[in-house]
Design a protein around this motif. Sequence first.
Motif, PDB file in Angstrom:
ATOM      1  N   GLU A   1      44.409  37.796  50.282  1.00  0.00           N
ATOM      2  CA  GLU A   1      43.397  37.239  51.241  1.00  0.00           C
ATOM      3  C   GLU A   1      41.726  37.676  50.890  1.00  0.00           C
ATOM      4  O   GLU A   1      40.867  36.971  50.794  1.00  0.00           O
ATOM      5  N   GLN A   2      41.766  39.239  50.471  1.00  0.00           N
ATOM      6  CA  GLN A   2      40.578  39.588  50.053  1.00  0.00           C
ATOM      7  C   GLN A   2      40.282  39.023  48.778  1.00  0.00           C
ATOM      8  O   GLN A   2      39.075  38.524  48.628  1.00  0.00           O
ATOM      9  N   GLU A   3      41.177  38.808  47.830  1.00  0.00           N
ATOM     10  CA  GLU A   3      40.661  38.221  46.474  1.00  0.00           C
ATOM     11  C   GLU A   3      40.583  36.953  46.509  1.00  0.00           C
ATOM     12  O   GLU A   3      39.557  36.267  45.514  1.00  0.00           O
ATOM     13  N   SER A   4      41.047  36.194  47.301  1.00  0.00           N
ATOM     14  CA  SER A   4      40.999  34.737  47.384  1.00  0.00           C
ATOM     15  C   SER A   4      39.667  34.297  48.027  1.00  0.00           C
ATOM     16  O   SER A   4      39.176  33.253  47.859  1.00  0.00           O
TER      17      SER A   4
ATOM     18  N   ALA B   1      40.864  29.667  42.933  1.00  0.00           N
ATOM     19  CA  ALA B   1      40.853  30.219  41.501  1.00  0.00           C
ATOM     20  C   ALA B   1      39.895  31.048  41.300  1.00  0.00           C
ATOM     21  O   ALA B   1      39.824  32.097  40.502  1.00  0.00           O
ATOM     22  N   VAL B   2      38.575  30.201  41.414  1.00  0.00           N
ATOM     23  CA  VAL B   2      37.273  31.002  41.078  1.00  0.00           C
ATOM     24  C   VAL B   2      36.990  32.298  41.829  1.00  0.00           C
ATOM     25  O   VAL B   2      36.746  33.360  41.259  1.00  0.00           O
ATOM     26  N   ASN B   3      37.237  32.135  43.249  1.00  0.00           N
ATOM     27  CA  ASN B   3      37.114  33.523  43.866  1.00  0.00           C
ATOM     28  C   ASN B   3      37.906  34.634  43.539  1.00  0.00           C
ATOM     29  O   ASN B   3      37.636  35.930  43.452  1.00  0.00           O
ATOM     30  N   TYR B   4      39.342  34.283  43.063  1.00  0.00           N
ATOM     31  CA  TYR B   4      40.146  35.113  42.618  1.00  0.00           C
ATOM     32  C   TYR B   4      39.749  36.018  41.146  1.00  0.00           C
ATOM     33  O   TYR B   4      39.870  37.244  41.035  1.00  0.00           O
TER      34      TYR B   4
ATOM     35  N   GLY C   1      37.010  36.318  47.319  1.00  0.00           N
ATOM     36  CA  GLY C   1      35.861  36.574  46.297  1.00  0.00           C
ATOM     37  C   GLY C   1      35.708  38.146  46.364  1.00  0.00           C
ATOM     38  O   GLY C   1      34.708  38.544  45.773  1.00  0.00           O
ATOM     39  N   TYR C   2      36.406  38.816  47.212  1.00  0.00           N
ATOM     40  CA  TYR C   2      36.391  40.330  47.270  1.00  0.00           C
ATOM     41  C   TYR C   2      37.099  40.943  46.548  1.00  0.00           C
ATOM     42  O   TYR C   2      38.367  40.730  46.438  1.00  0.00           O
ATOM     43  N   PRO C   3      36.756  42.223  46.234  1.00  0.00           N
ATOM     44  CA  PRO C   3      37.879  43.129  45.364  1.00  0.00           C
ATOM     45  C   PRO C   3      38.827  43.760  46.181  1.00  0.00           C
ATOM     46  O   PRO C   3      38.407  43.705  47.423  1.00  0.00           O
ATOM     47  N   ASP C   4      40.020  43.956  45.596  1.00  0.00           N
ATOM     48  CA  ASP C   4      40.766  44.699  46.711  1.00  0.00           C
ATOM     49  C   ASP C   4      40.445  45.869  47.113  1.00  0.00           C
ATOM     50  O   ASP C   4      39.777  46.857  46.301  1.00  0.00           O
ATOM     51  N   TYR C   5      40.586  46.195  48.480  1.00  0.00           N
ATOM     52  CA  TYR C   5      39.844  47.615  49.030  1.00  0.00           C
ATOM     53  C   TYR C   5      41.010  47.791  50.313  1.00  0.00           C
ATOM     54  O   TYR C   5      41.213  47.284  51.092  1.00  0.00           O
ATOM     55  N   LYS C   6      41.434  49.334  49.901  1.00  0.00           N
ATOM     56  CA  LYS C   6      42.098  50.018  51.032  1.00  0.00           C
ATOM     57  C   LYS C   6      43.580  49.190  51.426  1.00  0.00           C
ATOM     58  O   LYS C   6      44.075  48.987  52.567  1.00  0.00           O
ATOM     59  N   THR C   7      44.252  48.444  50.308  1.00  0.00           N
ATOM     60  CA  THR C   7      45.308  48.114  50.717  1.00  0.00           C
ATOM     61  C   THR C   7      46.647  48.583  49.956  1.00  0.00           C
ATOM     62  O   THR C   7      47.695  48.148  50.316  1.00  0.00           O
ATOM     63  N   SER C   8      46.493  49.511  49.138  1.00  0.00           N
ATOM     64  CA  SER C   8      47.588  50.242  48.495  1.00  0.00           C
ATOM     65  C   SER C   8      48.050  51.213  49.680  1.00  0.00           C
ATOM     66  O   SER C   8      47.505  51.864  50.575  1.00  0.00           O
ATOM     67  N   LEU C   9      49.288  51.378  49.573  1.00  0.00           N
ATOM     68  CA  LEU C   9      50.237  52.189  50.374  1.00  0.00           C
ATOM     69  C   LEU C   9      51.076  53.148  49.552  1.00  0.00           C
ATOM     70  O   LEU C   9      51.512  52.979  48.515  1.00  0.00           O
TER      71      LEU C   9
ATOM     72  N   PHE D   1      60.951  44.671  51.281  1.00  0.00           N
ATOM     73  CA  PHE D   1      60.429  44.283  49.849  1.00  0.00           C
ATOM     74  C   PHE D   1      59.045  45.021  49.710  1.00  0.00           C
ATOM     75  O   PHE D   1      58.092  45.020  50.238  1.00  0.00           O
ATOM     76  N   ASN D   2      59.405  46.429  49.035  1.00  0.00           N
ATOM     77  CA  ASN D   2      58.520  47.503  48.694  1.00  0.00           C
ATOM     78  C   ASN D   2      57.623  47.052  47.439  1.00  0.00           C
ATOM     79  O   ASN D   2      57.991  47.112  46.454  1.00  0.00           O
ATOM     80  N   ASN D   3      56.448  46.583  47.580  1.00  0.00           N
ATOM     81  CA  ASN D   3      55.520  46.335  46.730  1.00  0.00           C
ATOM     82  C   ASN D   3      54.263  47.805  46.547  1.00  0.00           C
ATOM     83  O   ASN D   3      53.286  47.428  46.043  1.00  0.00           O
ATOM     84  N   ALA D   4      54.548  48.709  47.501  1.00  0.00           N
ATOM     85  CA  ALA D   4      53.683  49.796  47.881  1.00  0.00           C
ATOM     86  C   ALA D   4      52.009  49.236  48.126  1.00  0.00           C
ATOM     87  O   ALA D   4      51.098  49.726  47.576  1.00  0.00           O
ATOM     88  N   LYS D   5      52.020  48.043  48.860  1.00  0.00           N
ATOM     89  CA  LYS D   5      50.661  47.598  49.230  1.00  0.00           C
ATOM     90  C   LYS D   5      50.810  46.747  50.332  1.00  0.00           C
ATOM     91  O   LYS D   5      51.995  46.249  50.768  1.00  0.00           O
ATOM     92  N   LEU D   6      49.771  46.387  51.054  1.00  0.00           N
ATOM     93  CA  LEU D   6      49.594  45.280  51.928  1.00  0.00           C
ATOM     94  C   LEU D   6      49.133  44.097  51.098  1.00  0.00           C
ATOM     95  O   LEU D   6      48.069  43.632  51.053  1.00  0.00           O
ATOM     96  N   GLY D   7      50.199  43.437  50.593  1.00  0.00           N
ATOM     97  CA  GLY D   7      50.127  42.539  49.576  1.00  0.00           C
ATOM     98  C   GLY D   7      49.388  41.385  50.002  1.00  0.00           C
ATOM     99  O   GLY D   7      48.637  40.623  49.103  1.00  0.00           O
ATOM    100  N   LEU D   8      49.462  40.631  51.478  1.00  0.00           N
ATOM    101  CA  LEU D   8      49.007  39.555  51.544  1.00  0.00           C
ATOM    102  C   LEU D   8      47.483  39.721  51.817  1.00  0.00           C
ATOM    103  O   LEU D   8      46.674  38.922  51.809  1.00  0.00           O
TER     104      LEU D   8
END
Length: 564
Positions: free
Chosen positions: A474-477, A548-551, A479-487, A463-470
């Motif tokens: 977890e970061q975004e839920s 939802a708010v944190n996301y 309240g953090y921005p996505d950081y260093k999860t792309s592959l 299941f190739n989504n080019a990132k550490l999707g989970l």
Amino acid sequence: MAVIKTHKVVDHIVETLYKYGVRHVFGIPGDAINDLMDAIRRHGKVEFIQVRHEETGAFAASAQAKLTGKLAVCVGTAGGGAIHLLNGLYDAKLDHAPVLAITGQLPRSDIGNHSHQEINSSALFSDVAVFNQTLFSSDSAPEIIQQACNSALIEKGVAHIALPADVATEQVEANIRCHPVAGTETGSTKPLASTLNNALSLIEQAEKVVVLAGIGAISARQQLLTLLKKCNAPFIRSLKAKVLLPDEHEYSLGGLGLLGTGPSLEAIENCDLLIMLGTDFPYKEYYPKNAKVIQVDKDIRHIGRRCPVDVSIVGEVSEVLDQLVVDLTQKDNDSFLTECRHQKMKWSKEQGKKENLQDTPIKPQLLARSVGELANKDAIFLCDTGTVTAWVARHLPVTEQQLFTLSGNLATMAFSMAGAIGAQLKFPERQVIALIGDGGFSMLMQDFITAVNRKLPIKVIIFNNAKLGLIQLEQESSGYPDYKTSLKNPDFAEFARLCGGKGWSVSRPEQLVDALKEAFTSTDACVLDVHVDPDELVMPPKLELSQAVNYSIAKAKEFLNSND
């Protein structure tokens, strides 16, 4: 005077493993286990499976043990080889799988002198193992080896033996008898009549019964169905027990928890009696707040540690239900079950829309559903950790004739392909399918060549989504921005071909079915690299306002950062 026939300690070890039903030993050769390697070679009936990383070997052994309940074995040489086993051994420990790890150790005279490659193996394995010994003497070797095997089987956990190089070649009597135990056999379980009566009383008084069952109830399928029918109770399963009843079954509501279903959550919230069967479901927040609870488990340590229990019964689920269902009277009121079925029908309709979308990029729900529908009737599925777990949990159809496992309690990445190697060796005539994310696959992808070299026709679905999707979720839920999860990934299909296997890269939905059929009918090790929608969200069955708010906050931060 009769001459006592002797052989080396390593020969005794290998023969003992053979008597316990072990046919594969996973690992990498090394100087501290050279004598053990040669004993395996000379024995001829136990096969050494050379992997490219000891972690793969430990995962393969763990998968064999989970799927069969029988002893599986991995080895590592002194120092780094032993250390590499730990992740797979912790996977076995937390999922209660009987695995024996044998690690090389320096000669006894060098231990404690800070010698080359010396580690304190007793301390290293003290937490992961139910049995943990160093063979300091050939005299005690036969007893310790048998204790290790029996401990792993009886306690359903990891046993560890450290083998000093000088002890390995010492002589022991060749005809010493060993007494293997069967890890799945137990004595008859007869709960006290008063305990059964208390359980029957609670069931009789309840109007909204829910049954939550785990892998400990696998052998009690028929008794479970009788219980569900007599109680008009909906059924909820743990993820590891996905094969217990198909999610499409008339009594099934699917799984529970973050990766579960909305109807399961509603049923739990509204029930007045929860019957727990062979499950240690770990997420306390999903248990009912006000309902009565009956718990049946053969491990007394599981009783009451997740939620308060009103009636506890220690024993094999099948034996307890045999006695319980006989005296159960049929409930007349089925309004709760009817409402649960109505909720499930609505949920399934919504999920079905996602499973049939022909959008580009490919929806992961479509991929999971297609794999399940096209797999053999007796296929074995091994699932990895990440967003792939969510898609498989909700959208992969599994039947009673199939097998399913994953890294359940450790939830470690990279389990499924390594586990598929162990599964295919144990079940050579069955189709073995590993479902894995691109992050998990790239961790131990080098061992795909192990499958090729062993001519193991495993099917690896990425299941190739080019990132550490989970991790991103977890970061975004939080309240953090996505950081260093792309592959940034290589061409996994080309990699498979370079290893000598077969590989396909699929990016459009109209290509998917044909590619799966070709892979599933191939006699080679295969990789199907499916580029799925990276923006498809794993939604909890019930979205909390804070999530939802944190996301939303996290997405706003990402937008602002991208415009700096």
